[in-house]
Design a protein around this motif. Structure first.
Motif, PDB file in Angstrom:
ATOM      1  N   GLN A 195      44.646 -22.343  25.714  1.00 27.82           N
ATOM      2  CA  GLN A 195      43.213 -22.189  25.865  1.00 27.82           C
ATOM      3  C   GLN A 195      42.807 -20.773  25.478  1.00 27.82           C
ATOM      4  OE1 GLN A 195      41.851 -23.353  29.717  1.00 27.82           O
ATOM      5  NE2 GLN A 195      39.694 -23.313  29.154  1.00 27.82           N
ATOM      6  N   THR A 204      46.770 -17.453  21.438  1.00 29.19           N
ATOM      7  CA  THR A 204      46.598 -18.137  20.168  1.00 29.19           C
ATOM      8  C   THR A 204      45.540 -17.509  19.259  1.00 29.19           C
ATOM      9  OG1 THR A 204      44.976 -19.661  21.123  1.00 29.19           O
ATOM     10  CG2 THR A 204      47.292 -20.309  21.205  1.00 29.19           C
ATOM     11  N   SER A 233      44.244 -18.293  15.052  1.00 25.66           N
ATOM     12  CA  SER A 233      42.997 -19.053  15.050  1.00 25.66           C
ATOM     13  C   SER A 233      42.024 -18.496  14.031  1.00 25.66           C
ATOM     14  CB  SER A 233      42.336 -18.999  16.434  1.00 25.66           C
ATOM     15  OG  SER A 233      43.201 -19.449  17.450  1.00 25.66           O
ATOM     16  N   GLN A 277      44.847 -23.537  17.483  1.00 25.68           N
ATOM     17  CA  GLN A 277      45.833 -24.592  17.319  1.00 25.68           C
ATOM     18  C   GLN A 277      46.340 -25.027  18.691  1.00 25.68           C
ATOM     19  OE1 GLN A 277      48.834 -23.143  14.642  1.00 25.68           O
ATOM     20  NE2 GLN A 277      47.399 -22.870  12.952  1.00 25.68           N
ATOM     21  N   GLN A 278      46.691 -26.290  18.782  1.00 25.87           N
ATOM     22  CA  GLN A 278      47.134 -26.850  20.051  1.00 25.87           C
ATOM     23  C   GLN A 278      48.521 -27.473  19.895  1.00 25.87           C
ATOM     24  OE1 GLN A 278      44.804 -26.736  22.941  1.00 25.87           O
ATOM     25  NE2 GLN A 278      44.052 -25.250  21.438  1.00 25.87           N
ATOM     26  N   THR A 286      43.031 -28.581  15.611  1.00 29.47           N
ATOM     27  CA  THR A 286      42.574 -27.424  16.379  1.00 29.47           C
ATOM     28  C   THR A 286      41.483 -27.837  17.355  1.00 29.47           C
ATOM     29  OG1 THR A 286      40.905 -26.857  14.707  1.00 29.47           O
ATOM     30  CG2 THR A 286      43.072 -25.825  14.487  1.00 29.47           C
ATOM     31  N   VAL A 287      41.230 -26.967  18.321  1.00 32.09           N
ATOM     32  CA  VAL A 287      40.136 -27.137  19.273  1.00 32.09           C
ATOM     33  C   VAL A 287      39.232 -25.916  19.149  1.00 32.09           C
ATOM     34  CG1 VAL A 287      39.503 -27.255  21.712  1.00 32.09           C
ATOM     35  CG2 VAL A 287      41.489 -28.537  20.868  1.00 32.09           C
TER      36      VAL A 287
END
Length: 122
Positions: free
Chosen positions: A1, A28, A32, A101-102, A108-109
């Motif tokens: 997150q 992250t 990103s 990225q997850q 991705t979120v």
């Protein structure tokens, strides 16, 4: 997150400059893509600029091209939007976002900051 906090907004006269910052928490950020949108009351959020994860690629809305510069410092987990030659029509709430990225899930979120007000007076 990823949590994002914008700062640097304020009121400035036309022709002036402001630099917005977007401080990110989480591991992250450096992987990103990130960017900025802006929104005025009663209107949809409009794209302003984006920058790739390494900072090597940038893209701008036509309305800000040549006046705004997006950048990032991954060591500081912070993105920036330098705004020069500001116009009254640049008045808006500015939001930064990060497409995180997850892994191992593909894709991705998108995370958003809370926004910072920019007011340009004529």
């Amino acid at each position: 997150q990823v949590q994002l906090v914008e700062s640097g907004g304020g009121e400035v006269q036309a022709g002036g400059s402001l630099r917005l910052s977007c401080a990110a928490s989480g591991r992250t950020f450096s992987s990103s893509d990130m960017g900025w949108y802006r929104q005025t009351p009663g209107k949809a959020r409009d794209f302003v600029a984006r920058i790739g994860r390494s900072g090597g690629s940038t893209y701008y809305a036509d309305s800000v091209k040549g006046r705004f510069t997006i950048s990032r410092d991954n060591a500081k987990n912070t993105g920036y939007l330098q705004m020069n030659s500001l116009k009254p029509e640049d008045t808006a709430i500015y939001y930064c976002y990060a497409d995180a990225q997850q892994a191992p899930v593909p894709g991705t979120v998108r995370y958003w900051g809370q926004g910072t007000q920019v007011t340009v007076s004529s």
